[in-house]
Design an enzyme around this catalytic site. Structure first.
Site, short mmCIF file in Angstrom:
data_model
loop_
_atom_site.label_atom_id
_atom_site.label_comp_id
_atom_site.label_asym_id
_atom_site.label_seq_id
_atom_site.Cartn_x
_atom_site.Cartn_y
_atom_site.Cartn_z
N GLU A 135 -5.69 -8.25 -0.79
CA GLU A 135 -6.41 -7.82 0.56
C GLU A 135 -7.87 -7.54 0.24
O GLU A 135 -8.11 -6.40 -0.45
CB GLU A 135 -5.73 -6.52 1.30
CG GLU A 135 -4.56 -6.91 2.01
CD GLU A 135 -3.95 -5.89 2.81
OE1 GLU A 135 -4.69 -5.32 3.57
OE2 GLU A 135 -2.72 -5.46 2.84
N GLU A 167 0.76 -1.14 0.05
CA GLU A 167 0.00 0.14 0.07
C GLU A 167 0.96 1.31 0.03
O GLU A 167 0.64 2.31 0.89
CB GLU A 167 -0.90 -0.16 1.20
CG GLU A 167 -1.87 -1.10 1.16
CD GLU A 167 -3.27 -1.00 2.03
OE1 GLU A 167 -3.17 -0.21 3.26
OE2 GLU A 167 -4.17 -1.66 1.98
O1 AHR Z 1 -5.23 -5.68 6.62
C1 AHR Z 1 -5.25 -4.74 7.76
C2 AHR Z 1 -4.52 -3.59 6.97
O2 AHR Z 1 -5.12 -3.14 5.78
C3 AHR Z 1 -3.15 -3.86 6.32
O3 AHR Z 1 -1.99 -3.86 7.31
C4 AHR Z 1 -2.87 -3.10 5.34
O4 AHR Z 1 -2.25 -3.30 4.34
C5 AHR Z 1 -4.52 -2.31 4.88
O5 AHR Z 1 -4.67 -1.25 5.00
#
Ligand code: AHR
Length: 512
Positions: A294, A176
């Site tokens: 994610e 990210e």
């Molecule tokens: O999954 C929780 C968080 O969400 C992770 O660490 C990050 O990559 C995202 O913002």
């Protein structure tokens, strides 16, 4: 319950979307909260094995059917020094984890985690730190992990008790990096250059590595689209995937929340369009696929308001963070996100449910106590087990409803799958109506299901959940309304529901 609404779904088995990569059923374990410590690893637990991993959790993870597991972060990785987590445990340093305002003990590192992966039978997907670190550290970790022997780093791995290389194929180039919250956050231009140089260096060690460059943290990032274009303009020849991340929560408008899959569909379509634009500009033969590494429901608003740890002298070990309790409605939306991923199986060839245990997770544990399945466990486990082979497109005729965010949205979403080898098939459906059951007729397009059966996730209380004190309140129920005449299925979907129809053997009965 007499259905007043009807819908028609037609399956198109002759024009498959594409093969379903098993990596679509990956998850994510981050050093965050009680994901690792007091989650998968709890040496004093009565169910712990000789390495400290909970056997009851291992059984649930196996039952969930996860394939690849992304590790060790997440935001955590952007401040992580991998060297801290290898070597003799007694000499591993404790470090501050600035991402989650916690203390990392490094008791579990690469060796321990890869041992755990062997126990559950999953593939490791490693992320390198491109936040506070750079090319050299990424190369060092790669050499430590993947070189057989003969150098200081590979020999160090052997001395650390792992004679064989880990053989990690999938690598994430940071996490990210578009997000201002990320340690070492950069502009697309700066990140793109760093990611390209890191990727080039890593591929000069092994050109067969599969590298994931960071896309946007969500479709609502102000830089979304342009970020992908710029980053891929720098990295196109070096990388194999661009990532997408998306979390959804009910902000108080349930109709909107139930339509989250529409957002995911549009997000994926736009990310693909942008990648293909760069492909066209570069006259490239190669396509970049999506690693949706994610995705989940996450009540982030609550985390920001209530759970966030603060205080310069307050750095707890494995605090309770992001321990969302998922309702039936959450699980239905979650099921619709799985449908969205399957609808894009030709280009989304890797995905990681974020996360796995305790932290926004399908599996919860209590220290010294039980482990149990959240509502979201069920759609994931069923899809991982039965969405095999190819994804088949469907056309849907149904009523629509108005949403504040996504405009007019169909009440039903669906996808079908078929495995040519085993001839097993499945159809996945959601009913987004909050009030009405729907009678759905499914034209199988010549793919007759033999002895089909259906499981539905629904409840009279859309907020019902599984908790420590009521672990089996919600589960999948046989849907006895299913009827089949060999060519067509009919089924009643309750309001706010997710359904899987499976057939152990499909027979082609007619041309579609
Ligand atoms: O999954 C929780 C968080 O969400 C992770 O660490 C990050 O990559 C995202 O913002």
């Amino acid at each position: 319950m007499t259905p007043v609404l009807s819908a028609h779904v037609t399956v198109h088995p002759r024009s498959p979307i594409g093969p379903i990569n098993r990596r679509l059923f990956g998850t994510f374990v981050e050093h965050l909260g009680r994901s690792v410590y007091d989650g998968i690893y709890e040496p004093k637990h009565p169910q712990a094995d000789s390495s400290g991993f909970r056997r009851d959790v291992i059984d649930l993870v196996r039952e969930l059917g996860v394939t690849t597991i992304r590790y060790p972060g997440g935001n955590f990785v952007s401040g992580f020094r991998w060297e801290d987590s290898v070597g003799p445990r007694e000499s591993r340093p404790r470090r501050l984890d600035l991402a989650w305002h916690s203390t990392e003990t490094n008791e579990v590192g690469l060796r321990e985690f890869s041992h755990w992966l062997e126990l559950i039978g999953s593939e490791l997907m490693l992320a390198v730190n491109l936040g506070t670190r750079g090319i050299q550290e990424a190369l060092d970790l790669l050499e430590y992990a993947n070189l057989r022997s003969g150098t200081a780093l590979s020999n160090r791995r052997i001395a650390d008790g792992h004679p064989e290389p880990y053989g990690v194929t999938m690598w994430c180039l940071g996490n990210e990096m578009d997000g201002p919250w990320q340690l070492g956050h950069r502009s697309a231009e700066d990140y793109g250059k760093l990611a390209a140089q890191t990727a080039r260096a890593m591929k000069s060690f092994d050109p067969t590595l599969e590298l994931v460059v960071c896309g946007s943290s969500s479709a609502s990032m102000p830089t979304f689209g342009e970020w992908e274009r710029v980053v891929l303009s720098h990295t196109y020849d070096e990388v194999d995937y661009i990532s997408c991340h998306a979390y959804y929560e009910d902000h108080g408008d349930r109709g909107d929340f139930l339509a989250s899959g529409v957002n995911m569909d549009r997000f994926i379509d736009s990310a693909i369009a942008t990648a293909d634009h760069v492909k066209a500009v570069r006259r490239s033969e190669k396509s970049i696929n999506i690693s949706f590494d994610e995705w989940n429901i996450w009540y982030n608003e609550r985390f920001e308001r209530v759970d966030k740890i603060q205080g310069s002298q307050n750095w707890p070990i494995a605090p309770r963070l992001l321990e969302d309790v998922y309702t039936v409605t959450d699980a239905v939306v979650f099921g619709s996100l799985l449908i969205s991923l399957l609808k894009h199986a030709d280009r989304v060839t890797s995905a990681s449910l974020a996360q796995l245990v305790n932290v926004i997770a399908p599996i919860m544990t209590e220290p010294g106590g039980d482990a149990w399945r959240q509502t979201t466990f069920y759609p994931f486990a069923a899809s991982a087990a039965h969405a095999v082979g190819s994804a088949l497109p469907v056309s849907i005729e149904c009523a629509t409803y108005d949403t504040a965010t996504y405009g007019r949205v169909p009440l039903v979403d669906a996808i079908a799958t078929h495995d040519d080898t085993t001839r097993s098939a499945a159809v996945y459906l959601v009913n987004r109506s909050q009030t009405d059951p729907l009678e759905v007729t499914i034209d199988l397009g010549g793919l007759a299901f033999s002895t089909p059966s259906a499981l539905t996730l629904a409840d009279d209380d859309p907020l019902a959940a599984n908790t420590l004190t009521n672990q089996n309140r919600v589960g999948l129920q046989n849907n006895a309304s299913l009827r089949s005449d060999g060519i067509t299925l009919t089924i009643v979907l309750p309001p706010i529901s997710w359904t899987e129809i499976t057939s152990s053997r499909s027979i082609e009965t007619k041309e579609s």
